[in-house]
Write an enzyme that holds these catalytic residues in place. Structure first.
Site, short mmCIF file in Angstrom:
data_model
loop_
_atom_site.label_atom_id
_atom_site.label_comp_id
_atom_site.label_asym_id
_atom_site.label_seq_id
_atom_site.Cartn_x
_atom_site.Cartn_y
_atom_site.Cartn_z
N ASP A 54 4.11 37.93 41.46
CA ASP A 54 3.52 36.67 41.90
C ASP A 54 2.80 36.82 43.23
OD1 ASP A 54 4.20 34.84 39.93
OD2 ASP A 54 6.23 34.64 40.71
C1 GLC Z 1 10.34 36.11 40.57
C2 GLC Z 1 9.71 35.27 39.52
C3 GLC Z 1 9.06 36.12 38.47
C4 GLC Z 1 8.16 37.13 39.08
C5 GLC Z 1 8.88 37.93 40.15
C6 GLC Z 1 7.97 38.87 40.88
O1 GLC Z 1 11.45 36.76 40.05
O2 GLC Z 1 10.63 34.44 38.89
O3 GLC Z 1 8.33 35.31 37.58
O4 GLC Z 1 7.69 37.97 38.07
O5 GLC Z 1 9.44 37.06 41.08
O6 GLC Z 1 7.06 38.20 41.68
C1 GLC Z 2 8.04 34.05 43.08
C2 GLC Z 2 8.21 35.29 43.90
C3 GLC Z 2 8.18 34.96 45.34
C4 GLC Z 2 6.94 34.23 45.67
C5 GLC Z 2 6.84 32.98 44.84
C6 GLC Z 2 5.61 32.25 45.11
O1 GLC Z 2 9.15 33.29 43.19
O2 GLC Z 2 9.43 35.92 43.60
O3 GLC Z 2 8.32 36.12 46.11
O4 GLC Z 2 6.91 33.90 47.02
O5 GLC Z 2 6.91 33.31 43.48
O6 GLC Z 2 5.57 31.04 44.43
#
Ligand code: GLC
Ligand code: GLC
Length: 829
Positions: free
Chosen positions: A494
């Protein structure tokens, strides 16, 4: 340092001090009504949707951290204490918390009085049962008082913690006998209510928080009513409604008293909302009366210890049966307890709640995630395939007809969240993986014909197969200059946002569209994700397999050609010599390359590239795995990238905003560690696979709980990486794709018991020291008793496989389909 121990025979983790390094929680409920409960009874309850139907209030990031929950207070001749120690924190003579499968038992003792509280949500029941057993273990008779306490949330948890100008004036309750009803907004626009009851006469009550606490300057640790040993019989009117029962008790030496409290939720049909009469004992300020029929029936269901015992027994039987579907006996107890108990349990919780409500997810930010929920199915599907099927259809219904997806949806409405929107480049692929895993588990090819609409064509007749088609081609139709998938707003990570270029506080990296890219449709047409390329080549074959099974040979060949092309493009443009690049950014520059100053190597694409055998003939797989070991491996797992970013790289988005060693910036993101575990096992390197597995599997962190801090029985999303000040510290426990993926890694790749379209593959990749192991797997109606023998002490390689004594070529056990138990023997060598 440990703070408890595993009691495997009872499938419990037993915590023996309330002062755990972080609240160690459990989840109650697995259908509609859910509660979170910590080892000191903190937490909250909700019905289906942690945002829209919050039942009790909880204040996140509170000081102290875990404050608010359902508390019992005891006033024993001026000594005030709680069975779970908090919030009063009177030192207890004994304390124990047992977190089990869907229940938690908290026991405290003080001055010869023992209070044992069992919390659980029975099967098919919208309420939390709390059975309190009070025992006088002393030599003298005891007179004391017990107070219950729950604070109502005004339903919409977001509104509840922001819109005070309104909601300080909306609270409403009714009281009838020993039951306190929460009816805020009920008359007008809601058809649901909650209640808190006890199965005995009470000596008083409180429903107004300030009255219960006695002063707005008091906290939960210091309620004046409890200290005074007497309720104030307050009636809430606006402000903050609560529910507290006050009961006086006398116990002779050795005598026990059982009280059963129920915190319940019910909904009424529109035409049955109100009762026609007002009972004489009803306390209300309203001219209308809540129709309480449903609450009466619920109360009647668990108002005796016998009924509670039966409810608990049913819950335990449910879990025993769920956990009998896949069981192993390996030489390693920690592996056994992860596989047989805790990892499967966590997979149920993540399946139920996606990333909505934990001690790190507030329950108001996100509903169900498209990518998250699809991945959760991978670890859960064998438990209750029917629920997985239903979920797949719900998720697919939020997809758009061009294959794009809403990134999240609300569980209550099942509608995509417009404020987050879509264009996460990896989303559609997880759908192929999850549907394939469902078919592999069940053999239910019929799901492909199920009628599943698209969000932008809700009335249209579409099949699940069409969803898979558009998912696959959504990738193929959105390629960049190197023939690799466009990165869009983000992929699995993300925080890699290659079209954002944000320099303004408060802009969301995921949803903000830089004007630069607005004209192009919201994201760069240059930035490409090597991760999505590798995920595509890993999941694509399942799609091809489905088409082949359906006799669609031409379509299968066409899809296979796309996969082959993607592999070639990846090898041609994204192999950096010793590992795969992470991406091309919007400037067309390499990300995750030797040429970069920081973030030279990333974990995400590597495992899927290895398992897709991209460049295998040139040795790309082993080079890549060795590079991971060299640059990413550390004491507590594999970091996400290395070196960590120390500067802000505006062209990469959110990732470099994190201090090095945390989250996506070189944290140990346990979710993608699993992909490397799978890849190592796939490549036959059972030693490495097991090394990485045992670094992050929670049971292996138990001894270092003082460093790891979060629960030793469940995975967290992240562990502080080698660049972090808090190296080894776990965070974001419970709701993470790590649960499902590590279930896959250990069961399907290391232990090697893997459902396929045409049978059950048995092809382990284990530490060579193991003599073997046994497993029981229920699969498509049959039970397979599997024995693995490893006389030559190899890592991998099936030398001989027999089913009921008959030799089978290869390593796939064919589906017997006779409902019987079959003996599978595998000799490695
Ligand atoms: C969190 C989110 C997931 C994403 C990951 C890496 O675990 O739930 O959707 O793939 O972060 O950003
Ligand atoms: C997911 C990721 C996190 C990020 C967020 C943004 O949860 O794990 O690291 O900040 O998305 O919405």
């Amino acid at each position: 340092m440990k703070f408890g121990y595993f009691d495997d025979s009872r499938k419990e983790y037993v915590i023996n001090t309330p002062r755990t390094p972080y609240p160690w929680i459990n989840y109650l409920g697995n259908q509609g009504f859910f509660s979170l409960i910590s080892n000191t009874a903190g937490g909250y309850s909700f019905y289906k949707d942690a945002r829209l139907r919050r039942i009790t209030r909880y204040r996140y990031n509170n000081v102290p951290l875990d404050m608010g929950g359902r508390y019992f207070y005891i006033n024993d001749n001026g000594t005030v204490w709680n069975p779970g120690w908090s919030p009063v924190k009177t030192e207890l003579d004994a304390y124990e918390c047992r977190h089990g499968m869907g229940y938690t038992i908290i026991e405290g003792k003080k001055n010869g009085l023992k209070a044992e509280v069992t919390f659980f949500v029975p099967q098919n029941y919208d309420g939390e049962v709390q059975q309190v057993v009070l025992t006088n273990e002393g030599a003298e008779a005891k007179d004391f008082a017990i107070f219950s306490m729950a604070e109502w949330c005004l339903w919409d948890a977001q509104d509840d913690c922001t819109n005070f100008q309104r909601n300080f004036s909306t609270g409403r309750v009714e009281i009838e006998g020993s039951t306190i009803y929460h009816v805020t907004e009920y008359r007008d626009r809601r058809n649901h209510y909650a209640f808190y009851t006890v199965n005995d006469e009470i000596d008083g009550y409180d429903t107004d928080r300030d009255a219960f606490l006695g002063s707005i300057y008091n906290g939960w640790e210091n309620p004046e009513t409890v200290k005074a040993g007497k309720a104030s019989n307050s009636f809430a009117d606006g402000w903050s409604p609560v529910a507290s029962h006050y009961k006086k008790i006398t116990l002779a030496p050795g005598e026990s008293k059982t009280l059963i409290y129920i915190l319940g939720y019910a909904e009424n049909d529109q035409d049955k909302k109100f009762a026609s009469e007002k009972p004489a004992n009803l306390l209300t300020r309203e001219a209308w009366v809540l129709n309480k029929e449903k609450a009466y029936a619920m109360i009647d269901k668990y108002n005796t210890p016998e009924k509670v015992a039966a409810g608990l027994a049913e819950l335990k039987a449910t879990w025993d049966s769920l956990l009998s579907i896949f069981k192993v006996d390996t030489p390693d107890d920690k592996v056994n307890r992860m596989v047989n108990i805790w990892n499967q349990y966590q997979c149920m919780v993540t399946f139920n709640l996606s990333r909505s409500a934990s001690y790190f997810e507030s329950g108001i930010g996100r509903g169900m995630g498209f990518r998250d929920s699809n991945q959760d199915i991978l670890g859960f599907v064998h438990q209750i395939p029917e629920r997985a099927r239903e979920r797949l259809i719900d998720i697919a219904s939020t997809q758009l007809s061009d294959g794009g997806c809403y990134h999240q949806y609300q569980p209550l409405t099942k509608k995509g969240n417009a404020d987050i929107g879509g264009d996460f480049s990896d989303d559609p692929l997880w759908m192929i993986l999850s549907v394939a895993s469902y078919i592999k588990e069940t053999g239910d090819w019929g799901i492909l014909d199920a009628n599943v609409p698209f969000d932008d064509d809700p009335e249209g007749k579409h099949t699940m197969l069409e969803h898979l088609d558009v998912s696959f081609y959504h990738i193929v139709n959105n390629l960049g200059p190197h023939g690799l998938p466009l990165a869009m707003r983000a992929d699995w990570n993300d925080c890699i946002n290659l079209s954002c270029f944000s320099d303004t506080p408060g802009e969301s990296f995921q949803t903000y569209t830089n004007p630069k890219f607005k004209a192009e449709g919201g994201y760069s047409k240059i930035a490409e994700s090597v991760f999505v390329a590798a995920l595509f080549t890993y999941t694509g074959p399942a799609y091809v397999g489905i088409l082949e099974h359906l006799g669609k040979a031409d379509e299968a060949a066409k899809a296979q050609a796309e996969i082959d092309k993607m592999k070639k493009n990846t090898m041609d443009s994204a192999f950096d010599g010793d590992w795969f690049l992470r991406a091309y950014d919007a400037n067309g520059e390499k990300m995750g390359s030797k040429e970069c100053e920081e973030g030279k190597i990333f974990i995400e694409p590597q495992g899927f590239a290895v398992m897709s055998e991209i460049g295998k003939e040139e040795g790309a797989d082993i080079k890549t795995l060795n590079a991971i070991d060299k640059y990413l491996n550390c004491d507590y797992g594999l970091v996400l990238n290395n070196p960590a970013f120390t500067k802000y790289y505006i062209q990469y988005g959110e990732i470099s905003t994190y201090p090095g060693g945390y989250k996506e910036n070189a944290g140990i993101f346990t979710h993608n560690n699993a992909w490397i575990i799978c890849a190592e096992a796939y490549a036959g390197r059972g030693e490495k696979a097991f090394e990485y597995y045992s670094k992050i599997a929670p049971a292996f962190t138990e001894e270092t709980s003082d460093i790891h801090k979060t629960e030793p029985y469940v995975y967290g999303q992240m562990i502080g990486g080698k660049d972090a000040e808090n190296f080894g510290q776990g965070k974001n426990s419970w709701l993470t794709g790590t649960a499902a993926w590590n279930m896959v890694a250990i069961s399907q790749y290391i232990l090697g018991v893997k459902p396929e379209f045409d049978g059950l593959r048995v092809d382990p990749s284990i530490p060579s020291a193991w003599d073997g192991f046994t497993a029981t797997r229920q699969f498509r109606g049959d039970t397979y008793e599997i024995t693995i023998k490893n006389p030559d002490h190899v890592n991998k390689g099936v030398k001989k496989l027999t089913v009921d004594g008959v030799d089978v070529e290869g390593c796939i056990v064919p589906v017997c389909g006779d409902g019987a138990t079959h003996k599978v023997e595998v000799v490695l060598g």
